[in-house]
Design a protein around this motif. Structure first.
Motif, PDB file in Angstrom:
ATOM      1  N   SER A  51       0.818  -1.218   0.000  1.00 38.50           N
ATOM      2  CA  SER A  51       0.000   0.000   0.000  1.00 38.50           C
ATOM      3  C   SER A  51       0.845   1.258   0.000  1.00 38.50           C
ATOM      4  O   SER A  51       0.307   2.363  -0.074  1.00 38.50           O
ATOM      5  N   GLY A  52       2.156   1.097   0.099  1.00 36.66           N
ATOM      6  CA  GLY A  52       3.033   2.251   0.030  1.00 36.66           C
ATOM      7  C   GLY A  52       3.976   2.331   1.204  1.00 36.66           C
ATOM      8  O   GLY A  52       3.778   1.664   2.226  1.00 36.66           O
ATOM      9  N   PRO A  53       5.007   3.171   1.106  1.00 36.81           N
ATOM     10  CA  PRO A  53       5.933   3.352   2.218  1.00 36.81           C
ATOM     11  C   PRO A  53       5.249   4.057   3.386  1.00 36.81           C
ATOM     12  O   PRO A  53       4.147   4.590   3.248  1.00 36.81           O
ATOM     13  N   LYS A  54       5.911   4.071   4.514  1.00 36.73           N
ATOM     14  CA  LYS A  54       5.338   4.624   5.739  1.00 36.73           C
ATOM     15  C   LYS A  54       4.886   6.068   5.553  1.00 36.73           C
ATOM     16  O   LYS A  54       3.795   6.461   5.985  1.00 36.73           O
ATOM     17  N   ARG A  55       5.722   6.882   4.897  1.00 42.05           N
ATOM     18  CA  ARG A  55       5.368   8.291   4.723  1.00 42.05           C
ATOM     19  C   ARG A  55       4.088   8.444   3.899  1.00 42.05           C
ATOM     20  O   ARG A  55       3.256   9.300   4.184  1.00 42.05           O
TER      21      ARG A  55
END
Length: 216
Positions: free
Chosen positions: A63-67
């Protein structure tokens, strides 16, 4: 020869998978919002988000990187959907703009922003904190603040068009003051820290806007 079926099993399966993927992403963003709001950006791991969403860490990574999870979670909590569309593009915001009575218009506008601030309670602090150490989040925050200034300038123009402003004053200064009054920080200080009820907060905001903005 028999007629072809109206929909193929393949399209049905694809639609089902898309729906399941959307539901999984929603769970991940909901979990991310709760984790960031509770533990802060630095104190939240992808494993924490995965546990809250009931999925694997690998699924969270997809779903994407933490940021990006922080940015997407904030956008969704604040405006109701991912993306950077202005609040005024939402149907409920447009409905407020169509209210003819100025007193009702102001009250509903204040309630609308207060509800948005309530939804992002805690998440805003995580956003601000993360922006100090992550340049990408810092750029996103700068863009968000720029959009917010433009939206409050548009609000002052709306007040002017509705003949709610009493004198010829500096419109940009009024927009800055309105943004300060209706900021997430004011909600956090008065409702979360001082213990005001939401009704007390909304009533105070309406009174303050009338005295400091409309009667300036």
């Amino acid at each position: 020869m028999s007629a072809a079926p109206s929909s193929s099993p393949r399209s049905y399966t694809s639609s089902l998978r898309s729906e399941q993927a959307a539901q999984t992403r929603q769970r991940i963003l909901d979990s991310a919002a709760e984790c960031f709001a509770t533990n802060g950006y630095a104190g939240t791991s992808l494993a924490d988000i995965a546990q809250g969403a009931g999925v694997s860490v690998e699924t969270v990574k997809l779903s994407g990187p933490k940021r990006q999870l922080l940015l997407s979670a904030f956008e969704q909590r604040f405006s109701g959907s991912e993306g950077r569309e202005p609040l005024t593009d939402r149907a409920d915001a447009r409905a407020i703009l169509e209210i003819s009575n100025n007193d009702e218009f102001l009250l509903d506008l204040v309630r609308f922003i207060a509800q948005a601030n309530a939804r992002t309670s805690g998440l805003w602090s995580a956003y601000i904190s993360a922006a100090t150490s992550d340049p990408v989040i810092g750029e996103s925050l700068a863009e968000l603040l720029k959009r917010r200034r433009n939206e409050y300038r548009a609000a002052i123009t709306t007040f002017d068009d509705r003949r709610m402003l009493s004198t010829d004053v500096n419109r940009h200064e009024l927009a800055d003051a309105l943004s300060f009054l209706m900021s997430p920080e004011s909600y956090a200080q008065l409702v979360e820290q001082a213990g005001w009820s939401t009704k007390r907060y909304v009533d105070w905001q309406v009174h303050a806007i009338r005295r400091l903005i409309l009667e300036a």
